[in-house]
Scaffold this motif. Structure first.
Motif, PDB file in Angstrom:
ATOM      1  N   ASN A 141     -42.017  28.869 -13.505  1.00  0.00           N
ATOM      2  CA  ASN A 141     -41.361  29.954 -13.030  1.00  0.00           C
ATOM      3  C   ASN A 141     -42.072  30.735 -11.847  1.00  0.00           C
ATOM      4  OD1 ASN A 141     -39.212  29.776 -14.553  1.00  0.00           O
ATOM      5  ND2 ASN A 141     -40.089  31.002 -16.248  1.00  0.00           N
ATOM      6  N   GLN A 142     -43.361  30.699 -12.268  1.00  0.00           N
ATOM      7  CA  GLN A 142     -44.321  31.326 -11.231  1.00  0.00           C
ATOM      8  C   GLN A 142     -44.368  30.795  -9.849  1.00  0.00           C
ATOM      9  OE1 GLN A 142     -48.285  32.344 -12.643  1.00  0.00           O
ATOM     10  NE2 GLN A 142     -49.124  31.973 -10.638  1.00  0.00           N
ATOM     11  N   MET A 143     -44.297  29.416  -9.875  1.00  0.00           N
ATOM     12  CA  MET A 143     -44.420  28.658  -8.468  1.00  0.00           C
ATOM     13  C   MET A 143     -42.950  28.282  -7.726  1.00  0.00           C
ATOM     14  SD  MET A 143     -47.319  27.355  -7.080  1.00  0.00           S
ATOM     15  CE  MET A 143     -47.182  26.594  -5.230  1.00  0.00           C
ATOM     16  N   PHE A 144     -42.219  28.082  -8.701  1.00  0.00           N
ATOM     17  CA  PHE A 144     -40.859  27.614  -8.053  1.00  0.00           C
ATOM     18  C   PHE A 144     -39.813  28.437  -8.717  1.00  0.00           C
ATOM     19  CE2 PHE A 144     -43.388  23.769  -8.142  1.00  0.00           C
ATOM     20  CZ  PHE A 144     -43.592  23.244  -7.096  1.00  0.00           C
ATOM     21  N   GLN A 145     -39.345  29.795  -7.930  1.00  0.00           N
ATOM     22  CA  GLN A 145     -38.393  30.644  -8.609  1.00  0.00           C
ATOM     23  C   GLN A 145     -37.095  29.949  -8.738  1.00  0.00           C
ATOM     24  OE1 GLN A 145     -40.777  31.495  -6.187  1.00  0.00           O
ATOM     25  NE2 GLN A 145     -42.230  32.714  -7.185  1.00  0.00           N
TER      26      GLN A 145
END
Length: 203
Positions: A191-195
């Motif tokens: 979730n942090q890297m690929f929204q």
């Protein structure tokens, strides 16, 4: 006796020292202490499986050879910060590998699907293997990259995903589907890297 001992350890690496001691005494009709059997087992394990410590010391040579023999390969090593900055040695923390040929195959196919998983390492140095796979043009599972990390945590997954994002031209705005389990750290790291990704979970 040495060949017999090597054969025993190859067939059953976890054989207890007591069982090995008893079997060797029975087969060869010789008397020796359990400490001797313990030492013999350790020596034999190094002969059969190699010296893990020496193998880790050759990690950079392994990476350079990979990059020479497979053009486009990415090899990254992360180490623990050494309190003594003048020391020439560093303690291994993580390694990331993405073979050039696999990267080219993924870019050529560009299927919007990635599968992530982790598995435990066995041996004297515990850790986890993190891996990511894609689909080729025939919808077969195709490995893309792997990493050896200290544990399956948000920190290690985030590091793996950052390395991966730099590799096959993935970025935060990439829109694809990820399948994974619900292991600790992976969901928040994704979730942090690929929204913009869509999640699916394996059972």
């Amino acid at each position: 006796m040495a060949k017999n001992l090597i054969g025993q350890v190859e067939r059953n690496p976890t054989i207890p020292v007591s069982a090995l001691h008893e079997e060797m005494q029975t087969n060869f009709k010789v008397g020796f202490s359990r400490m001797k059997a313990f030492g013999a087992k350790q020596i034999t394990q190094k002969q059969v499986f190699g010296d893990f410590q020496k193998q880790y010391a050759l990690l950079m040579d392994y990476g350079l050879q990979l990059m020479r023999s497979n053009v486009g390969t990415t090899f990254k090593v992360d180490v623990y910060i050494e309190p003594n900055t003048s020391s020439q040695s560093r303690m291994f923390k993580r390694v990331y590998v993405c073979l050039g040929a696999l990267k080219l195959g993924f870019k050529a196919c560009m299927k919007d699907f990635l599968g992530f998983d982790g598995a435990f390492l066995k041996g004297p140095f515990p850790g986890q293997v993190l891996s990511v796979v894609g689909l080729d043009s025939n919808n077969r599972i195709d490995p893309l990259a792997y990493s050896i990390v200290e544990a399956e945590t948000k920190s290690s997954w985030s590091w793996f995903l950052e390395c991966l994002a730099d590799d096959p031209d993935l970025n935060a705005s990439s829109n694809f589907t990820i399948i994974c389990d619900r292991q600790k750290g992976i969901i928040s790291a994704i979730n942090q890297m690929f929204q913009n990704v869509e999640h699916r979970y394996c059972l």
